[in-house]
Motif scaffolding. Structure first.
Motif, PDB file in Angstrom:
ATOM      1  N   ALA A 117       0.833  -1.193   0.000  1.00 50.98           N
ATOM      2  CA  ALA A 117       0.000   0.000   0.000  1.00 50.98           C
ATOM      3  C   ALA A 117       0.873   1.251   0.000  1.00 50.98           C
ATOM      4  O   ALA A 117       1.972   1.260   0.569  1.00 50.98           O
ATOM      5  N   ALA A 118       0.384   2.285  -0.639  1.00 48.82           N
ATOM      6  CA  ALA A 118       1.147   3.531  -0.753  1.00 48.82           C
ATOM      7  C   ALA A 118       1.408   4.126   0.619  1.00 48.82           C
ATOM      8  O   ALA A 118       0.545   4.103   1.503  1.00 48.82           O
ATOM      9  N   LYS A 119       2.636   4.632   0.783  1.00 48.17           N
ATOM     10  CA  LYS A 119       2.998   5.340   1.999  1.00 48.17           C
ATOM     11  C   LYS A 119       3.374   6.769   1.632  1.00 48.17           C
ATOM     12  O   LYS A 119       3.914   7.017   0.550  1.00 48.17           O
ATOM     13  N   GLU A 120       3.097   7.668   2.537  1.00 45.18           N
ATOM     14  CA  GLU A 120       3.362   9.072   2.274  1.00 45.18           C
ATOM     15  C   GLU A 120       4.845   9.290   1.973  1.00 45.18           C
ATOM     16  O   GLU A 120       5.716   8.807   2.697  1.00 45.18           O
ATOM     17  N   GLY A 121       5.106   9.978   0.888  1.00 42.39           N
ATOM     18  CA  GLY A 121       6.476  10.303   0.524  1.00 42.39           C
ATOM     19  C   GLY A 121       7.166   9.249  -0.307  1.00 42.39           C
ATOM     20  O   GLY A 121       8.270   9.475  -0.800  1.00 42.39           O
ATOM     21  N   GLU A 122       6.541   8.084  -0.482  1.00 42.57           N
ATOM     22  CA  GLU A 122       7.152   7.025  -1.276  1.00 42.57           C
ATOM     23  C   GLU A 122       6.549   7.007  -2.678  1.00 42.57           C
ATOM     24  O   GLU A 122       5.392   7.382  -2.856  1.00 42.57           O
ATOM     25  N   PRO A 123       7.303   6.559  -3.665  1.00 45.18           N
ATOM     26  CA  PRO A 123       6.736   6.432  -5.014  1.00 45.18           C
ATOM     27  C   PRO A 123       5.612   5.406  -5.024  1.00 45.18           C
ATOM     28  O   PRO A 123       5.666   4.397  -4.310  1.00 45.18           O
ATOM     29  N   ALA A 124       4.578   5.675  -5.810  1.00 52.09           N
ATOM     30  CA  ALA A 124       3.431   4.774  -5.865  1.00 52.09           C
ATOM     31  C   ALA A 124       2.813   4.842  -7.253  1.00 52.09           C
ATOM     32  O   ALA A 124       2.972   5.822  -7.980  1.00 52.09           O
ATOM     33  N   TRP A 125       2.116   3.779  -7.617  1.00 52.09           N
ATOM     34  CA  TRP A 125       1.431   3.681  -8.899  1.00 52.09           C
ATOM     35  C   TRP A 125      -0.061   3.481  -8.632  1.00 52.09           C
ATOM     36  O   TRP A 125      -0.449   2.722  -7.734  1.00 52.09           O
ATOM     37  N   GLU A 126      -0.871   4.190  -9.403  1.00 47.58           N
ATOM     38  CA  GLU A 126      -2.316   4.005  -9.311  1.00 47.58           C
ATOM     39  C   GLU A 126      -2.709   2.802 -10.167  1.00 47.58           C
ATOM     40  O   GLU A 126      -2.492   2.805 -11.383  1.00 47.58           O
ATOM     41  N   THR A 127      -3.273   1.781  -9.541  1.00 43.63           N
ATOM     42  CA  THR A 127      -3.596   0.535 -10.248  1.00 43.63           C
ATOM     43  C   THR A 127      -4.928  -0.014  -9.744  1.00 43.63           C
ATOM     44  O   THR A 127      -5.453   0.446  -8.724  1.00 43.63           O
ATOM     45  N   PRO A 128      -5.482  -1.023 -10.423  1.00 43.94           N
ATOM     46  CA  PRO A 128      -6.699  -1.674  -9.929  1.00 43.94           C
ATOM     47  C   PRO A 128      -6.521  -2.305  -8.552  1.00 43.94           C
ATOM     48  O   PRO A 128      -7.527  -2.584  -7.859  1.00 43.94           O
ATOM     49  N   LEU A 129      -5.293  -2.535  -8.129  1.00 49.70           N
ATOM     50  CA  LEU A 129      -5.046  -3.072  -6.789  1.00 49.70           C
ATOM     51  C   LEU A 129      -5.106  -1.982  -5.732  1.00 49.70           C
ATOM     52  O   LEU A 129      -5.075  -2.274  -4.535  1.00 49.70           O
TER      53      LEU A 129
END
Length: 507
Positions: free
Chosen positions: A187-199
């Protein structure tokens, strides 16, 4: 004789039979690009290169895929500490790895895959695992349920009953005394790179990356997967579980693992001061070809004790081969051929190939060629060598060097091209041994942390002074000749007077 490998999966040496006749599909674990790779990493990468080269020499078409792990806990942590984007940070070390690869004569795989360029495929595989009941969600992350995969542990032979069980783990690496449900999607954490996906927003776990990139380019079942022995558990064990859980097919047929590298009998550690990157060793004046030779000299299934004495001996061994080739090409011998020496060369090549066929026994392969060099040098000294024997001996050397790739003396030229050496106008009397004046760390040339080596003399200057020495010898001014020899030696240039003339080399 057939090729045989020790297969970690079966725990025994097996004849290698690829899925498709004449073609080998192979996945090799590449670097996690959070820092410069160290010599322990390069022990594995050189082994993988020897493996690739031998398969090709035996007539196989090789399709090699190597991953670049550019998103994991380490790359994120270090990029944040440097105040850089993940891409900007990892680009730096991918470039450095490419430079190191060239210095060590590592052939380029057919596919070099960055994890961050395969996020959609990772999402798709995780969705498949969730649909089949192998994955579950918790607080925005998805985990692989180890209890749902009955064959878990078949690669590393871990005792599931005797090991501590943990609920689940979010980190990409964890205590090897624990068997835990491992993370597929974080799961996305603040300040970390993240991708928006169906998951949901987040990023992949480390293990899913290799499953996706290997199967995308090599198929759901392929021939060889290799890496360091430290990756067998949990990384490769987890790759098997998630890959076979998703496809229902065998993932990899032959697993090859290189054993550890230690330094002077101790585990490599920055705290012990025995932690070295390729750049560290170059900065100390050692040649990439000697480093490659040493890393290849011990069979991959045995631990390698890296020492500076061993590195010095590796350079001497390479010089023996280079001197032998020089003698072959430059000296004149009586006409004709020697059937005895021809047969000796053929036997040496056969022994060399047999050694590599036998689970890449590089030590025996080295012995085969050096025994030949000893015997042929003896024949030359006794007047038994013939001009017609040259092609056979040169072919034997070339056969050997197709695998080990160290006979061509290209170290200086490559280091200069890649920004490791800067030509400086330094008086010979002020220059230092080793062929360069200083090895202080600096950001030079390519801007990727190469050690700056100041070249005392250019090739053109060496040739000019060598011509002056030859002229002095011709007029029998041996004092001037000896002075030039000493000056060149002080600048890191060694002269060798032979029957065929004078040759020079850098220390």
């Amino acid at each position: 004789m057939s090729i045989r490998f020790y297969n970690t999966l079966s725990g025994k040496v097996e004849e290698f039979i690829p899925l498709e006749a004449g073609k080998v599909r192979m996945y090799t674990c590449g670097p996690t690009v959070y820092d410069f790779a160290h010599i322990g990493n390069y022990r594995t990468f050189v082994f993988q290169d020897i493996l690739r080269r031998h398969l090709r020499a035996r007539g196989y078409e090789v399709v090699q895929v190597m991953n670049l792990t550019d998103v994991d806990d380490k790359t994120i942590r270090n990029s944040q500490a440097m105040g850089m984007s993940l891409r900007q940070y990892t680009d730096r070390y991918i470039k450095a790895f490419e430079i190191d690869r060239q210095l060590l004569n590592l052939e380029t795989p057919e596919v070099v895959a960055r994890a961050t360029e395969h996020i959609p495929e990772m999402v798709k595989l995780i969705q498949t695992l969730e649909e089949k009941g192998f994955a579950y969600r918790s607080e925005g992350s998805l985990y692989f349920r180890v209890s749902q995969f009955p064959d878990y542990g078949k690669l590393s032979k871990i005792d599931l009953e005797g090991m501590r069980a943990g609920a689940r783990v979010d980190s990409d690496e964890y205590d090897k005394a624990n068997v835990r449900d491992f993370v597929l999607w974080k799961a996305a954490k603040e300040g970390e790179p993240a991708w928006e996906t169906p998951l949901g927003p987040g990023r992949p776990g480390w293990h899913i990356e290799c499953s996706v990139m290997s199967m995308k380019y090599l198929g759901e079942t392929f021939d060889i997967h290799s890496g360091g022995s430290d990756l067998a558990f949990p990384h490769h064990e987890n790759e098997i579980a998630q890959s076979e859980g998703a496809t229902g097919k065998p993932f990899v047929r032959y697993w090859l693992h290189a054993e550890h590298l230690i330094v002077n009998g101790e585990k490599m550690s920055k705290s012990l001061g025995n932690f070295f990157t390729l750049r560290d060793l170059i900065g100390k004046g050692y040649k990439p070809s000697a480093i490659r030779y040493l890393l290849a000299s011990v069979p991959y299934r045995k631990p390698l004790n890296f020492t500076f004495d061993g590195l010095h001996q590796a350079q001497q061994s390479i010089e023996r081969l280079r001197n032998f080739r020089y003698r072959l090409t430059m000296e004149k011998f009586p006409g004709g051929e020697s059937p005895k020496l021809q047969a000796r060369a053929e036997a040496a090549v056969q022994s060399f190939e047999d050694a590599l066929d036998d689970n890449l026994n590089t030590a025996e392969a080295l012995a085969a060629i050096f025994d030949l060099v000893r015997d042929v040098n003896t024949a030359m000294d006794h007047g038994e060598f013939r001009e017609g024997d040259k092609p056979t001996m040169l072919d034997a050397l070339q056969h050997w060097d197709r695998i080990f790739a160290v006979i061509e003396d290209t170290d200086h030229a490559k280091m200069k091209e890649l920004g490791f050496i800067k030509a400086l106008e330094i008086p010979v009397s002020d220059s230092m041994g080793g062929g360069w004046k200083d090895a202080a760390k600096a950001e030079v040339g390519n801007g990727h942390g190469s050690p700056l080596l100041a070249e005392a003399l250019s090739e053109e200057e060496i040739e000019r002074r060598l011509a002056e020495r030859n002229a002095a010898r011709a007029r029998r001014d041996f004092a001037a000749s000896d002075k030039i020899r000493d000056e060149l030696l002080n600048a890191g240039v060694i002269l060798q007077d032979t029957k065929a003339g004078t040759r020079w080399k850098r220390k």
